[in-house]
Scaffold this motif. Structure first.
Motif, PDB file in Angstrom:
ATOM      1  N   ARG A  27       0.819  -1.210   0.000  1.00  0.00           N
ATOM      2  CA  ARG A  27       0.000   0.000   0.000  1.00  0.00           C
ATOM      3  C   ARG A  27       0.854   1.261   0.000  1.00  0.00           C
ATOM      4  NH1 ARG A  27       1.181  -1.872   4.734  1.00  0.00           N
ATOM      5  NH2 ARG A  27       1.828  -0.352   6.329  1.00  0.00           N
ATOM      6  N   ARG A  28       2.102   1.156   0.452  1.00  0.00           N
ATOM      7  CA  ARG A  28       2.919   2.363   0.642  1.00  0.00           C
ATOM      8  C   ARG A  28       3.297   3.037  -0.667  1.00  0.00           C
ATOM      9  NH1 ARG A  28       6.700   2.396   5.836  1.00  0.00           N
ATOM     10  NH2 ARG A  28       6.381   4.577   5.333  1.00  0.00           N
ATOM     11  N   ILE A  29       3.179   2.333  -1.788  1.00  0.00           N
ATOM     12  CA  ILE A  29       3.491   2.965  -3.066  1.00  0.00           C
ATOM     13  C   ILE A  29       2.526   4.112  -3.354  1.00  0.00           C
ATOM     14  CG2 ILE A  29       2.038   1.513  -4.538  1.00  0.00           C
ATOM     15  CD1 ILE A  29       5.675   2.563  -5.294  1.00  0.00           C
ATOM     16  N   GLY A  30       1.337   4.063  -2.747  1.00  0.00           N
ATOM     17  CA  GLY A  30       0.370   5.137  -2.942  1.00  0.00           C
ATOM     18  C   GLY A  30       0.850   6.477  -2.434  1.00  0.00           C
ATOM     19  N   ALA A  31       1.801   6.474  -1.491  1.00  0.00           N
ATOM     20  CA  ALA A  31       2.314   7.733  -0.951  1.00  0.00           C
ATOM     21  C   ALA A  31       2.998   8.575  -2.022  1.00  0.00           C
ATOM     22  CB  ALA A  31       3.284   7.454   0.192  1.00  0.00           C
ATOM     23  N   LEU A  32       3.455   7.939  -3.093  1.00  0.00           N
ATOM     24  CA  LEU A  32       4.050   8.700  -4.194  1.00  0.00           C
ATOM     25  C   LEU A  32       3.077   9.720  -4.781  1.00  0.00           C
ATOM     26  CD1 LEU A  32       5.869   5.880  -6.211  1.00  0.00           C
ATOM     27  CD2 LEU A  32       6.993   7.860  -5.138  1.00  0.00           C
ATOM     28  N   PHE A  33       1.763   9.457  -4.612  1.00  0.00           N
ATOM     29  CA  PHE A  33       0.754  10.260  -5.297  1.00  0.00           C
ATOM     30  C   PHE A  33      -0.217  10.929  -4.336  1.00  0.00           C
ATOM     31  CE2 PHE A  33       2.040   6.558  -7.817  1.00  0.00           C
ATOM     32  CZ  PHE A  33       2.814   7.237  -8.749  1.00  0.00           C
ATOM     33  N   ASP A  34       0.196  11.045  -3.071  1.00  0.00           N
ATOM     34  CA  ASP A  34      -0.649  11.687  -2.070  1.00  0.00           C
ATOM     35  C   ASP A  34      -0.947  13.131  -2.463  1.00  0.00           C
ATOM     36  OD1 ASP A  34      -2.048  11.970   0.365  1.00  0.00           O
ATOM     37  OD2 ASP A  34      -0.260  12.740   1.364  1.00  0.00           O
ATOM     38  N   ALA A  35       0.087  13.887  -2.791  1.00  0.00           N
ATOM     39  CA  ALA A  35      -0.103  15.296  -3.150  1.00  0.00           C
ATOM     40  C   ALA A  35      -0.910  15.434  -4.437  1.00  0.00           C
ATOM     41  CB  ALA A  35       1.251  15.986  -3.290  1.00  0.00           C
ATOM     42  N   ALA A  36      -0.608  14.605  -5.434  1.00  0.00           N
ATOM     43  CA  ALA A  36      -1.349  14.676  -6.696  1.00  0.00           C
ATOM     44  C   ALA A  36      -2.819  14.353  -6.479  1.00  0.00           C
ATOM     45  CB  ALA A  36      -0.740  13.710  -7.707  1.00  0.00           C
ATOM     46  N   ALA A  37      -3.100  13.350  -5.627  1.00  0.00           N
ATOM     47  CA  ALA A  37      -4.492  12.998  -5.349  1.00  0.00           C
ATOM     48  C   ALA A  37      -5.217  14.148  -4.653  1.00  0.00           C
ATOM     49  CB  ALA A  37      -4.549  11.734  -4.499  1.00  0.00           C
ATOM     50  N   ARG A  38      -4.550  14.799  -3.720  1.00  0.00           N
ATOM     51  CA  ARG A  38      -5.166  15.963  -3.062  1.00  0.00           C
ATOM     52  C   ARG A  38      -5.466  17.047  -4.074  1.00  0.00           C
ATOM     53  NH1 ARG A  38      -1.143  15.296   0.837  1.00  0.00           N
ATOM     54  NH2 ARG A  38      -0.077  17.176   0.108  1.00  0.00           N
ATOM     55  N   ASP A  39      -4.506  17.338  -4.937  1.00  0.00           N
ATOM     56  CA  ASP A  39      -4.682  18.404  -5.931  1.00  0.00           C
ATOM     57  C   ASP A  39      -5.814  18.083  -6.910  1.00  0.00           C
ATOM     58  OD1 ASP A  39      -2.581  19.748  -4.775  1.00  0.00           O
ATOM     59  OD2 ASP A  39      -1.099  19.149  -6.290  1.00  0.00           O
ATOM     60  N   CYS A  40      -5.989  16.789  -7.192  1.00  0.00           N
ATOM     61  CA  CYS A  40      -7.005  16.375  -8.163  1.00  0.00           C
ATOM     62  C   CYS A  40      -8.362  16.102  -7.525  1.00  0.00           C
ATOM     63  CB  CYS A  40      -6.542  15.119  -8.892  1.00  0.00           C
ATOM     64  SG  CYS A  40      -5.092  15.349  -9.935  1.00  0.00           S
ATOM     65  N   GLY A  41      -8.447  16.202  -6.203  1.00  0.00           N
ATOM     66  CA  GLY A  41      -9.707  15.893  -5.530  1.00  0.00           C
ATOM     67  C   GLY A  41     -10.055  14.425  -5.563  1.00  0.00           C
ATOM     68  N   VAL A  42      -9.029  13.573  -5.345  1.00  0.00           N
ATOM     69  CA  VAL A  42      -9.204  12.122  -5.394  1.00  0.00           C
ATOM     70  C   VAL A  42      -8.934  11.515  -4.018  1.00  0.00           C
ATOM     71  CG1 VAL A  42      -8.161   9.983  -6.273  1.00  0.00           C
ATOM     72  CG2 VAL A  42      -8.746  11.832  -7.848  1.00  0.00           C
ATOM     73  N   ARG A  43      -9.754  10.566  -3.639  1.00  0.00           N
ATOM     74  CA  ARG A  43      -9.547   9.734  -2.455  1.00  0.00           C
ATOM     75  C   ARG A  43      -8.884   8.440  -2.914  1.00  0.00           C
ATOM     76  NH1 ARG A  43     -14.556   7.063   1.029  1.00  0.00           N
ATOM     77  NH2 ARG A  43     -13.297   6.054   2.663  1.00  0.00           N
ATOM     78  N   LEU A  44      -7.600   8.329  -2.706  1.00  0.00           N
ATOM     79  CA  LEU A  44      -6.825   7.204  -3.220  1.00  0.00           C
ATOM     80  C   LEU A  44      -6.710   6.138  -2.131  1.00  0.00           C
ATOM     81  CD1 LEU A  44      -5.287   6.477  -5.843  1.00  0.00           C
ATOM     82  CD2 LEU A  44      -3.204   7.294  -4.724  1.00  0.00           C
TER      83      LEU A  44
END
Length: 298
Positions: free
Chosen positions: A56-73
Motif C-alpha cells: 500500500r505504501r506505493i500510494g504515498a508517491l501520489f498523495d499530493a497529486a491525489a489531493r490536488d485532483c480531488g481524489v480519495r486514493l
C-alpha cells in the motif's frame, strides 16, 4: 472454476490511516486486508493496486497529486503482502473479489481503479466481475502468457521458481528485503529502471519505492510467491466481460514488461487502448502517468 463463499467486508479500524498504521477490513472469512488512504477523504474514490512485489505504501508517491485532483486514493496490501493476512492458495479471480469487499467495507458504490505492474491481473479480474468499476487504468502492466512473447529472462526465472521451488524464491526475497533495508534505494530502484534514460527520479520517490519493497515483505513472502506463480499460468479472467474503459499506460523504454507485449495484450481486451509514454521505463511510466490519470478521475 468454483467461486469461494464471500462475506461482506466490514471495517475493523478507523477510516483514517497512514503508511505505518493502516486501517483494515475483514474479507473472505476472517482475513485482514490492510489499506491506507491518500489524497482527499471527500474526493472521488480510486482504488490503487500495487505491483508484484509491493504494498500500500506505493500510494504515498501520489498523495499530493491525489489531493490536488480531488481524489480519495485507497491503496490496499494484497494478501500476503505488508500487513494483510496470507492467502497462498488464492487465484487471480479470488483476488479480484477483494476490490468488491473493500468497496463494501468503505460504503463506496462505485470507484475508479488503478493498477501498477503486477497489479494488472487482479484489477482486470475485479473489473470483469463487477459493474462498480467505472474506469480502469493500468500502468506498466503485466501481461498474460498468451501475450508475453518478449518477457525478460529474469521474469521467466522468477515465475519458474515460484512454481517449482517456492522456498528458494522466498529465500531470494528475504535476502533482497534485507539488502533494501540496509543499503540505499538503488538496490530496489535499479530493478524498475532502464539505463541511459536522462530523466531524474527524486530522492523522495526513490526512498518511497524502497520503503514499498521492504514493506511488501514485512511479515510474509507468500504474496509475491503466489503472484509470480500466477504470472506463469492463464489468469482465468474473462476479458470480454470487462465493460469499463481500460487505458494501458506503458513506457516505450520499459524492459520489465516490453511495450510490444502490452500492445498484443490490448487486442484481447475489447475496451482497451494503449497510451504510450515516450522514453519512459517501468518506474518512470508510473511517475508520469498517475498524476495525469488521477486528474482524469476527478
Amino acid at each position: 472454476m468454483p467461486m469461494p463463499l464471500r462475506s461482506p467486508g466490514r471495517s475493523t479500524a478507523s477510516s483514517t490511516s497512514d503508511g505505518d498504521r493502516p486501517a483494515s477490513i475483514v474479507v473472505e472469512g476472517d482475513r485482514q486486508l490492510a489499506y491506507t488512504e491518500y489524497g482527499r477523504p471527500d474526493g472521488a474514490p480510486v482504488v490503487f493496486l500495487h505491483g508484484t512485489p509491493g504494498s500500500r505504501r506505493i500510494g504515498a508517491l501520489f498523495d499530493a497529486a491525489a489531493r490536488d485532483c480531488g481524489v480519495r486514493l485507497i491503496a490496499p496490501d494484497r494478501p500476503g503482502y505488508g500487513r494483510s493476512d496470507p492467502w497462498p492458495d488464492r487465484s487471480v479471480v479470488d483476488t479480484g473479489l477483494l476490490v468488491d469487499d473493500l468497496l463494501d467495507g468503505l460504503d463506496i458504490p462505485t470507484a475508479g481503479l488503478v493498477a501498477f505492474s503486477g497489479g494488472a491481473p487482479y484489477a482486470l479480474a475485479a473489473a470483469a466481475r463487477t459493474d462498480r468499476i467505472d474506469r480502469l487504468d493500468i500502468v506498466s502492466g503485466a501481461t498474460p502468457p498468451s501475450a508475453s512473447e518478449a518477457t525478460p529472462r529474469v521474469q521467466r526465472l522468477l515465475a519458474g521458481l515460484a512454481s517449482t521451488t517456492p522456498s528458494v524464491l522466498g529465500g531470494l526475497f528475504r535476502g533482497q528485503a534485507w539488502l533494501a533495508q540496509r543499503l540505499g534505494p538503488s538496490v530496489v530502484v535499479d530493478q524498475y529502471t532502464t539505463d541511459g534514460i536522462d530523466e531524474p527520479i527524486s530522492e523522495d520517490a526513490e526512498e518511497l519505492v524502497r520503503a514499498d519493497f521492504v514493506e511488501a515483505f514485512a511479515r510474509h513472502r507468500s504474496g509475491a510467491i503466489t503472484e509470480f506463480r500466477h504470472t506463469a499460468d492463464d489468469w482465468g479472467v474473462d476479458f470480454d466481460a470487462v465493460d469499463a474503459a481500460v487505458d494501458l499506460w506503458h513506457g516505450d523504454a520499459d524492459t520489465n514488461v516490453p511495450i510490444e507485449d502490452a500492445r498484443r495484450f490490448a487486442t484481447q481486451i475489447p475496451t482497451a487502448q494503449v497510451r504510450a509514454l515516450d522514453g519512459a521505463d517501468h518506474l518512470r511510466a508510473l511517475l508520469r502517468a498517475v498524476p495525469k490519470l488521477l486528474d482524469e478521475h476527478r
